[in-house]
Design a protein around this motif. Structure first.
Motif, PDB file in Angstrom:
ATOM      1  N   LEU A  64     -23.355  16.200 -30.517  1.00 38.58           N
ATOM      2  CA  LEU A  64     -23.015  15.850 -29.153  1.00 38.58           C
ATOM      3  C   LEU A  64     -21.586  15.349 -29.157  1.00 38.58           C
ATOM      4  O   LEU A  64     -21.253  14.406 -29.881  1.00 38.58           O
ATOM      5  N   GLN A  65     -20.722  15.981 -28.370  1.00 39.67           N
ATOM      6  CA  GLN A  65     -19.348  15.521 -28.273  1.00 39.67           C
ATOM      7  C   GLN A  65     -19.323  14.352 -27.304  1.00 39.67           C
ATOM      8  O   GLN A  65     -19.570  14.496 -26.117  1.00 39.67           O
ATOM      9  N   ARG A  66     -19.026  13.167 -27.833  1.00 41.56           N
ATOM     10  CA  ARG A  66     -19.045  11.940 -27.028  1.00 41.56           C
ATOM     11  C   ARG A  66     -17.752  11.772 -26.218  1.00 41.56           C
ATOM     12  O   ARG A  66     -17.787  11.275 -25.114  1.00 41.56           O
ATOM     13  N   ASP A  67     -16.639  12.116 -26.787  1.00 45.55           N
ATOM     14  CA  ASP A  67     -15.358  12.165 -26.093  1.00 45.55           C
ATOM     15  C   ASP A  67     -14.458  13.075 -26.922  1.00 45.55           C
ATOM     16  O   ASP A  67     -14.895  13.584 -27.950  1.00 45.55           O
ATOM     17  N   PRO A  68     -13.210  13.323 -26.532  1.00 38.54           N
ATOM     18  CA  PRO A  68     -12.388  14.298 -27.258  1.00 38.54           C
ATOM     19  C   PRO A  68     -12.195  14.001 -28.748  1.00 38.54           C
ATOM     20  O   PRO A  68     -11.960  14.909 -29.527  1.00 38.54           O
ATOM     21  N   ASP A  69     -12.322  12.738 -29.155  1.00 44.44           N
ATOM     22  CA  ASP A  69     -12.111  12.393 -30.563  1.00 44.44           C
ATOM     23  C   ASP A  69     -13.358  11.804 -31.217  1.00 44.44           C
ATOM     24  O   ASP A  69     -13.282  11.196 -32.274  1.00 44.44           O
ATOM     25  N   ARG A  70     -14.506  11.954 -30.611  1.00 42.07           N
ATOM     26  CA  ARG A  70     -15.738  11.364 -31.158  1.00 42.07           C
ATOM     27  C   ARG A  70     -16.875  12.368 -31.064  1.00 42.07           C
ATOM     28  O   ARG A  70     -17.125  12.941 -30.010  1.00 42.07           O
ATOM     29  N   LEU A  71     -17.548  12.555 -32.188  1.00 39.68           N
ATOM     30  CA  LEU A  71     -18.628  13.524 -32.289  1.00 39.68           C
ATOM     31  C   LEU A  71     -19.837  12.844 -32.899  1.00 39.68           C
ATOM     32  O   LEU A  71     -19.719  12.118 -33.889  1.00 39.68           O
ATOM     33  N   ARG A  72     -21.012  13.034 -32.308  1.00 39.71           N
ATOM     34  CA  ARG A  72     -22.256  12.506 -32.884  1.00 39.71           C
ATOM     35  C   ARG A  72     -22.979  13.661 -33.574  1.00 39.71           C
ATOM     36  O   ARG A  72     -23.288  14.680 -32.964  1.00 39.71           O
ATOM     37  N   LEU A  73     -23.218  13.501 -34.875  1.00 35.50           N
ATOM     38  CA  LEU A  73     -23.920  14.495 -35.675  1.00 35.50           C
ATOM     39  C   LEU A  73     -25.366  14.057 -35.852  1.00 35.50           C
ATOM     40  O   LEU A  73     -25.624  12.920 -36.251  1.00 35.50           O
ATOM     41  N   TYR A  74     -26.301  14.945 -35.576  1.00 38.64           N
ATOM     42  CA  TYR A  74     -27.719  14.667 -35.803  1.00 38.64           C
ATOM     43  C   TYR A  74     -28.115  15.368 -37.097  1.00 38.64           C
ATOM     44  O   TYR A  74     -27.955  16.580 -37.238  1.00 38.64           O
ATOM     45  N   LEU A  75     -28.637  14.588 -38.046  1.00 37.32           N
ATOM     46  CA  LEU A  75     -28.875  15.078 -39.402  1.00 37.32           C
ATOM     47  C   LEU A  75     -30.308  14.814 -39.832  1.00 37.32           C
ATOM     48  O   LEU A  75     -30.940  13.866 -39.374  1.00 37.32           O
ATOM     49  N   ALA A 100     -28.302   9.766 -37.095  1.00 40.36           N
ATOM     50  CA  ALA A 100     -27.149  10.294 -36.375  1.00 40.36           C
ATOM     51  C   ALA A 100     -25.935   9.557 -36.896  1.00 40.36           C
ATOM     52  O   ALA A 100     -26.015   8.399 -37.289  1.00 40.36           O
ATOM     53  N   ALA A 101     -24.818  10.254 -36.934  1.00 40.81           N
ATOM     54  CA  ALA A 101     -23.574   9.650 -37.393  1.00 40.81           C
ATOM     55  C   ALA A 101     -22.492   9.952 -36.376  1.00 40.81           C
ATOM     56  O   ALA A 101     -22.281  11.106 -36.020  1.00 40.81           O
ATOM     57  N   ASP A 102     -21.827   8.909 -35.908  1.00 41.86           N
ATOM     58  CA  ASP A 102     -20.674   9.078 -35.033  1.00 41.86           C
ATOM     59  C   ASP A 102     -19.441   9.170 -35.909  1.00 41.86           C
ATOM     60  O   ASP A 102     -19.213   8.304 -36.756  1.00 41.86           O
ATOM     61  N   VAL A 103     -18.646  10.234 -35.721  1.00 45.83           N
ATOM     62  CA  VAL A 103     -17.443  10.455 -36.523  1.00 45.83           C
ATOM     63  C   VAL A 103     -16.270  10.744 -35.599  1.00 45.83           C
ATOM     64  O   VAL A 103     -16.449  11.201 -34.471  1.00 45.83           O
ATOM     65  N   ARG A 104     -15.067  10.456 -36.085  1.00 51.61           N
ATOM     66  CA  ARG A 104     -13.843  10.808 -35.373  1.00 51.61           C
ATOM     67  C   ARG A 104     -13.419  12.201 -35.821  1.00 51.61           C
ATOM     68  O   ARG A 104     -13.365  12.493 -37.003  1.00 51.61           O
ATOM     69  N   THR A 105     -13.073  13.047 -34.897  1.00 53.95           N
ATOM     70  CA  THR A 105     -12.666  14.411 -35.245  1.00 53.95           C
ATOM     71  C   THR A 105     -11.240  14.469 -35.764  1.00 53.95           C
ATOM     72  O   THR A 105     -10.840  15.463 -36.354  1.00 53.95           O
TER      73      THR A 105
END
Length: 157
Positions: free
Chosen positions: A93-104, A115-120
């Motif tokens: 799920l793209q949370r904002d232009p520089d933040r992505l939530r990965l479901y693992l 889930a892990a929130d990461v900066r793109t």
């Protein structure tokens, strides 16, 4: 459609070759804004305009957040190894232009475990290599996200 002829040597006087990232940065720059080329650098090939690019005259463009997001997703879905990645990507799920939530999830537990929130725009290579051990650091259940049982914030990692 335009054909870009990009020499792999930016400077003919040196033996240094452009790398893949260098060429991508040039292509990014060529597709950004208006470009003006002299007629001596233009011709046609198979009915398409051919532009002979001088790498010393084009300022390479930096990658944007979308490119970082695609790098993360491509690495998790199609790794350069024959073994399937662990943990597996189940969604994002793209949370904002520089933040992505990965479901693992893990292979032995098909339920979405974390889930892990990461900066793109962060250090993607290091993050992707460390991701399997980092998602074990649970921070508890996330508020308002029914798709995971725990969330790890890796945006400052």
């Amino acid at each position: 459609m335009t054909v870009w002829e990009i020499p792999l040597r930016a400077d003919a006087r040196t033996e240094d070759l452009l790398g893949g990232d260098d060429v991508l940065a040039l292509v990014r720059a060529l597709h950004t804004g208006t470009q003006i080329f002299s007629s001596s650098r233009m011709s046609t090939v198979m009915g398409m305009p051919l532009v002979r690019v001088d790498p010393t005259r084009v300022r390479p463009a930096s990658p944007d957040g979308a490119e970082g997001m695609l790098t993360i997703l491509r690495t998790l879905v199609c790794p350069w190894t024959e073994e399937q990645p662990e943990p597996r990507l189940r969604g994002f799920l793209q949370r904002d232009p520089d933040r992505l939530r990965l479901y693992l999830d893990r292979g032995e537990d098909p339920d979405v475990a974390a889930a892990a929130d990461v900066r793109t725009s962060g250090a993607l290579t290091a993050l992707l290599a460390a991701l399997p051990s980092l998602i074990e650091e649970t921070e508890g259940p996330p508020e308002g996200d029914p798709h995971c049982s725990r969330l790890v914030d890796l945006t400052s990692w």
